[in-house]
Design an enzyme around this catalytic site. Structure first.
Site, mmCIF file in Angstrom:
data_model
loop_
_atom_site.group_PDB
_atom_site.id
_atom_site.type_symbol
_atom_site.label_atom_id
_atom_site.label_comp_id
_atom_site.label_asym_id
_atom_site.label_seq_id
_atom_site.Cartn_x
_atom_site.Cartn_y
_atom_site.Cartn_z
ATOM 1 N N LYS A 44 -23.816 13.508 -4.973
ATOM 2 C CA LYS A 44 -23.478 14.231 -3.594
ATOM 3 C C LYS A 44 -23.631 15.561 -3.787
ATOM 4 O O LYS A 44 -24.284 16.134 -2.924
ATOM 5 C CB LYS A 44 -21.939 13.724 -3.210
ATOM 6 N N GLY A 122 -15.026 2.914 -5.602
ATOM 7 C CA GLY A 122 -14.114 2.807 -6.089
ATOM 8 C C GLY A 122 -13.130 4.035 -6.045
ATOM 9 O O GLY A 122 -11.936 4.063 -6.285
ATOM 10 N N ARG A 640 -32.897 -30.761 -27.974
ATOM 11 C CA ARG A 640 -31.889 -30.643 -28.640
ATOM 12 C C ARG A 640 -31.173 -31.945 -28.855
ATOM 13 O O ARG A 640 -31.004 -32.557 -28.165
ATOM 14 C CB ARG A 640 -30.752 -29.654 -28.332
ATOM 15 N N GLU A 775 -25.984 -21.035 -34.521
ATOM 16 C CA GLU A 775 -25.046 -20.820 -33.332
ATOM 17 C C GLU A 775 -23.646 -20.501 -34.394
ATOM 18 O O GLU A 775 -22.530 -20.285 -33.674
ATOM 19 C CB GLU A 775 -24.418 -21.769 -32.829
ATOM 20 N N THR A 797 -26.508 -18.399 -27.783
ATOM 21 C CA THR A 797 -25.853 -17.370 -27.652
ATOM 22 C C THR A 797 -24.341 -17.743 -27.269
ATOM 23 O O THR A 797 -23.483 -16.884 -27.406
ATOM 24 C CB THR A 797 -26.305 -15.960 -27.020
HETATM 25 P P1 ADP Z 1 -18.086 8.623 1.096
HETATM 26 O O1 ADP Z 1 -18.415 8.732 -0.413
HETATM 27 O O2 ADP Z 1 -16.938 7.682 0.936
HETATM 28 O O3 ADP Z 1 -19.205 8.590 2.023
HETATM 29 P P2 ADP Z 1 -17.934 11.237 1.907
HETATM 30 O O4 ADP Z 1 -17.579 12.469 1.174
HETATM 31 O O5 ADP Z 1 -19.482 11.337 2.304
HETATM 32 O O6 ADP Z 1 -17.145 10.022 1.373
HETATM 33 O O7 ADP Z 1 -17.387 11.549 3.554
HETATM 34 C C1 ADP Z 1 -16.647 10.673 4.316
HETATM 35 C C2 ADP Z 1 -16.939 10.856 5.717
HETATM 36 O O8 ADP Z 1 -16.487 12.229 6.259
HETATM 37 C C3 ADP Z 1 -18.691 11.009 5.885
HETATM 38 O O9 ADP Z 1 -18.777 10.471 7.224
HETATM 39 C C4 ADP Z 1 -18.986 12.225 5.778
HETATM 40 O O10 ADP Z 1 -20.055 12.735 6.653
HETATM 41 C C5 ADP Z 1 -17.655 13.240 6.620
HETATM 42 N N1 ADP Z 1 -17.536 14.289 6.006
HETATM 43 C C6 ADP Z 1 -17.702 14.877 4.837
HETATM 44 N N2 ADP Z 1 -17.528 16.232 4.647
HETATM 45 C C7 ADP Z 1 -17.463 16.666 6.094
HETATM 46 C C8 ADP Z 1 -17.257 18.114 6.463
HETATM 47 N N3 ADP Z 1 -17.399 19.093 5.764
HETATM 48 N N4 ADP Z 1 -17.533 17.715 7.882
HETATM 49 C C9 ADP Z 1 -17.399 16.835 8.661
HETATM 50 N N5 ADP Z 1 -17.737 15.780 8.154
HETATM 51 C C10 ADP Z 1 -17.666 15.553 6.666
HETATM 52 MG MG MG Z 2 -20.656 9.601 2.202
HETATM 53 MG MG MG Z 3 -23.948 -24.862 -28.684
#
Ligand code: ADP
Ligand code: MG
Ligand code: MG
Length: 913
Positions: A44, A122, A640, A775, A797
């Protein structure tokens, strides 16, 4: 400082490079970092830097790099230097924006976003609107002239911060919010006015106080530090660890944190937010694809509270913004040379880009997009072959929904737990499934819908066309079992409420009852209303053939299939199998017409009777082999000799005892008793405490040579018979579970003698080989000796993993979850070949075997033969072939080609993650 998260030994594994630069700024048209710095900035952060450098409209901010996270893992906190650089970057941001974080008439608000090198669902949820407190919320209300918007933003912050940073359960906030909605008779969240939201805020604050014994932090800087540290901690949470494990991502990478000035899509009707893809990620069709909502903030689009609108609508509402978005994302795709998945927000008519990354896609889309991009001159054919994950090719081997003819209404999206498509009538219990599914001509497709499945549902799952659950993940019972069955499943579709008592499923305000039609797409996880048509699997899809045509010339490993019967052999051949690597003869004995002869053979207490029973089995076995040889005309077939312990062919001891006891009590004169008593005696004789390590494999053929004799005779008589019809046969007779040279010599002696007898009787010879399955660790150790008698090795395996680890595959699940959670094992060694241990044995045995016999043919059979990373290992180790189940053949072919192309092109698996 808190306690360190990593133990001392683990800490030492973390590279401790002194990183002078912890914080990278982006904004004002340029960024400290760039798109290549995913290791430091995460995906990101690297994307935000790259977009900023390209002059795109990105809200400014800064990225705290992954080293700070590793530092946090080592010491349970970050160094003063990180804090210093963060404050410096924040000051820079405040200057650029002419705002102060959470202060003044026009307070600066930021989002705090996690972002690792690989996108990881996650991890921590993003916190929006950070910087709001009791004062700044009023300033925001005045400035926006929208007190409702301000209050809504603040209550969202307390809720998100409370949940993600302070770890207060979501439900604690939901209760307050739902109660307020009920009290005010509000249907939608948006029906609550500013006054109601202010009351919610006061109650939220009480929730915080009650759960964490402190007030919601009013100091914006404290909020920021706490949120940042929560992101670092989230790297180690269970969900994130689990995700890394199944996706094979290194635990030591750490995550970056992005702090970014907020832009507001919820300022009114000229504001909005959305997500999109530069091409359709489900089909690969080149079309601008996405969804958006006017007057909404980030997560509203994905959360499903309001239904988003197709991106084409934006063209009507705000044509200029639409044009700009289209231009920008097209440029991004050209720049990254891959399909992009992007996020944007419109504030008062002005467009901002918030994220871009290589988009996830289905197997079909991956193939199509790769070919399109070659046609467009964006990538080369050599690059294209890495744009498809080998596992994704499974999509071509299962049916899919035909979405052209009908209007598709997606009710919910769950996890794509088991690919394919299923269309049927809803049932809510396993018994109903059995009842409604019908038989033969009256067959009727049903979809079993449950909150979750359990082992008691198996009978229903077997007859159902597909399974839908509202809870559970990719490793839930439903997901695991259906994948094993090759049956379509959508799991964990959380928007669906399953009311088993009332036999109802509620979703999107609609109620579905038993007998209603739904359609499932297990490849994308969609649940669709109504009865769609399905399209058959298409292994001969022309686009698939094109990609395979580019990849295959690189491939060095041959790919064979494991197939026991002609039908599977034909199937495997259609998928491109170049032979059969494992044909298990015992499966032929379980058939209803054979098991009595098999039992007679086992019950015989002298050689004469045993031979008589075997004689009855001979023609049956011969005709099996004839079918398989014909199907594989021109290709090698490895057969086999009998492997499993004999008791597997007899009834269970407990069942027999019960049956006898009942008969003795009710019909003591029954002739059946005369049959059952000796059977029980024999079952007891054959009983073993540890059958996996017992009387099985070559030990059977050595103690009862007439079994091997019969099987060899069936093989060679069949081979000669088809050869006379002009079929080219290459039987390879494989002796299982050898540990010593003498065992091998013993069984090879029997096979060779019978071969000569048959050739003489029939007046014709066919080329053949005798080899062994490796084996047991001992076999790997003395492979040099065994190769004196064995003309080929095939590493079994599954058993080799069992015997090397001393794990029983059938019982390992008692141990495995803990081992994986504790990081003692990185992966299930029965799914992904353990290179360090089992792999070392394979390598050594191959070397030693080939020293004795230079042309020794070496392959593997077993589950690993179709698993991409194991296939890569086999390529690197110089094996001749891998053998896997027919449905994995395509995957193995592409994985083998990619492994070879990686060598040849000296690329590092140019795969998109
Ligand atoms: P994810 O990885 O779960 O997508 P994000 O960090 O991308 O999480 O953000 C979740 C949501 O918040 C997204 O829709 C993103 O566009 C929005 N968002 C994140 N930062 C900003 C910001 N600075 N201004 C407006 N919306 C934001
Ligand atoms: Mg996102
Ligand atoms: Mg076997």
């Amino acid at each position: 400082m808190a306690t360190p998260i990593l133990s001392e030994t683990e800490s030492q594994l973390v590279p401790s490079k002194s990183a002078a630069k912890y914080v990278y700024f982006f904004g004002g048209g340029k960024a400290d970092g760039n798109g290549k710095m995913k290791d430091e900035l995460g995906g990101k952060g690297a994307g935000l830097a790259e977009m900023t450098n390209a002059g795109l409209p990105v809200p400014p901010g800064f990225t705290i790099q992954t080293e700070a996270c590793r530092e946090y893992m080592r010491h349970g906190g970050v160094s003063e230097e990180v804090n210093r650089q963060m404050e410096e970057a924040l000051a820079h941001l405040e200057e650029l924006q002419k705002q102060k974080l959470g202060k003044g008439d026009n307070p600066l608000l930021v989002s705090v976003r996690s972002g690792a090198k690989f996108s990881m669902p996650g991890m921590m949820d993003t916190i929006l609107n950070l910087g709001l407190n009791d004062q700044s919320v009023q300033a925001l209300a005045r400035r926006s002239n929208n007190p409702r918007f301000a209050a809504d933003s603040y209550r969202r912050l307390i809720q998100m911060f409370g949940n993600v940073v302070l770890e207060i359960p979501k439900s604690a906030f939901d209760e307050v919010f739902d109660a307020k909605k009920k009290h005010k008779k509000a249907k939608l969240d948006t029906d609550l006015d500013a006054k109601a939201l202010k009351e919610v805020i006061e109650e939220y604050k009480k929730v915080v106080k009650k759960h964490v014994k402190r007030d919601f932090p009013q100091d914006p800087h404290e909020q920021l530090v706490m949120a940042r540290d929560a992101v670092f901690r989230s790297w180690q949470n269970e969900r994130a660890k689990h995700y890394r494990r199944i996706n094979n991502i290194d635990d030591m990478l750490g995550t970056a944190v992005n702090v970014q000035a907020m832009v507001f899509g919820n300022l009114g009707e000229t504001s909005g937010t959305g997500v999109g893809f530069t091409r359709n990620p489900a089909t690969g069709v080149k079309e601008f694809y996405g969804e958006f909502l006017m007057n909404a903030q980030g997560e509203d689009v994905v959360a499903g509270i309001r239904t988003p609108v197709h991106i084409s609508e934006l063209e009507k509402i705000m044509p200029q913004v639409y044009q700009q978005l289209h231009e920008i994302t097209t440029r991004l795709e050209q720049h990254y040379r891959d399909l992009q998945d992007f996020e944007f927000t419109i504030q008062d008519g002005k467009l901002y880009m918030l994220q871009t990354r290589n988009g996830k896609r289905t197997g079909r889309a991956a193939v199509r997009v790769a070919i399109q991009m070659v046609d467009e001159g964006l990538i080369t054919k050599d690059e294209a072959i890495f744009r498809v994950e080998p596992n994704q090719l499974y999509d071509f081997l299962v049916p899919r929904l035909d979405e052209k003819k009908t209007k598709v209404e997606v009710l919910a999206t769950g996890l794509p737990a088991s690919p394919g498509a299923a269309v049927g009538q809803i049932v809510f219990t396993a018994d109903e499934a059995v009842e409604k599914a019908g038989h033969a001509a009256k067959k009727n497709p049903v979809i079993l819908v449950r909150a979750e499945t359990t082992p008691e549902d198996i009978h229903g799952m077997v007859v159902a066309a597909g399974i839908l659950t509202s809870r559970g993940g990719m490793t839930s019972h439903a997901a695991v079992v259906t994948r094993g069955m090759g049956k379509c499943c959508v799991a964990g579709a959380g928007d669906i409420h399953v009311d088993e008592k009332r036999r109802e499923m509620q979703v999107k305000g609609q109620v579905f009852r038993q007998g209603d039609w739904i359609s499932l797409d297990g490849t994308t996880g969609r649940v669709i209303k109504g009865k769609l048509d399905t399209l058959e699997a298409s292994p001969d899809d022309p686009e698939l053939q094109t990609i395979m045509g580019w990849a295959e010339p690189f491939r060095k490993l041959k790919v064979r299939a494991n197939a026991d019967i002609p039908r599977d052999a034909i199937q495997a051949r259609a998928f491109g199998a170049e032979g059969i690597g494992l044909c298990r003869t015992e499966h032929m004995f379980f058939a209803e017409d054979r098991i009595p002869h098999m039992r007679a053979m086992i019950l015989a207490n002298n050689e004469k009777d045993r031979r008589a029973a075997l004689k009855k089995l001979l023609p049956m076995q011969r005709s099996d082999f004839i079918g398989v040889f014909k199907a594989m005309d021109g290709l090698p077939v490895t057969i086999r000799t009998l492997d499993p312990p004999l008791h597997e062919f007899l009834p269970r001891r407990e069942d027999l005892m019960v049956e006898i006891a009942v008969l003795e009590a009710t019909k003591p004169k029954s002739s059946k008793l005369k049959e059952l008593r000796p059977l029980l005696r024999r079952v007891e004789e054959l009983h073993e405490f540890n059958p996996m390590l017992g009387h099985r494999g070559c030990r059977l053929g050595i103690t009862y040579p007439e079994i091997t004799e019969m099987q060899a005779r069936a093989i060679f008589e069949a081979a000669v018979a088809v050869a006379k019809d002009g079929v080219k046969v290459h039987p390879e007779v494989m002796i299982p579970l050898t540990a010593t040279l003498k065992e091998m010599a013993n069984q090879a002696g029997v096979v060779n003698r019978v071969a000569q007898e048959v050739f003489k009787e029939k007046g014709m010879t066919v080329p053949y080989m005798v080899g062994t399955m490796i084996e047991l660790p001992r076999a790997a150790l003395v492979a040099g000796e065994i190769a004196q008698e064995a003309q080929f090795f095939s590493f079994g395996t599954n058993d080799l993993t069992q015997t090397t680890f001393g794990f029983s595959r059938d019982d390992v699940n008692k141990v495995l979850p803990t081992y994986l959670a504790e990081g003692i094992l990185k992966q299930d060694p029965f799914a992904v070949l353990d290179r360090e241990g089992v792999g070392q044995l394979i390598k050594m045995a191959t070397e030693r075997g080939r020293k004795t016999r230079a042309d020794l043919k070496v392959g593997i059979c077993g589950e690993h033969g179709g698993e991409p990373s194991s296939v890569e290992f086999c390529h690197q180790t110089g094996l001749n072939y891998v053998s896997c189940s027919p449905f994995r053949v395509l995957t193995a072919r592409l994985a083998a080609a990619q492994a070879a192309a990686t060598d040849k092109l000296k690329v590092e698996g140019g795969r998109t993650k």
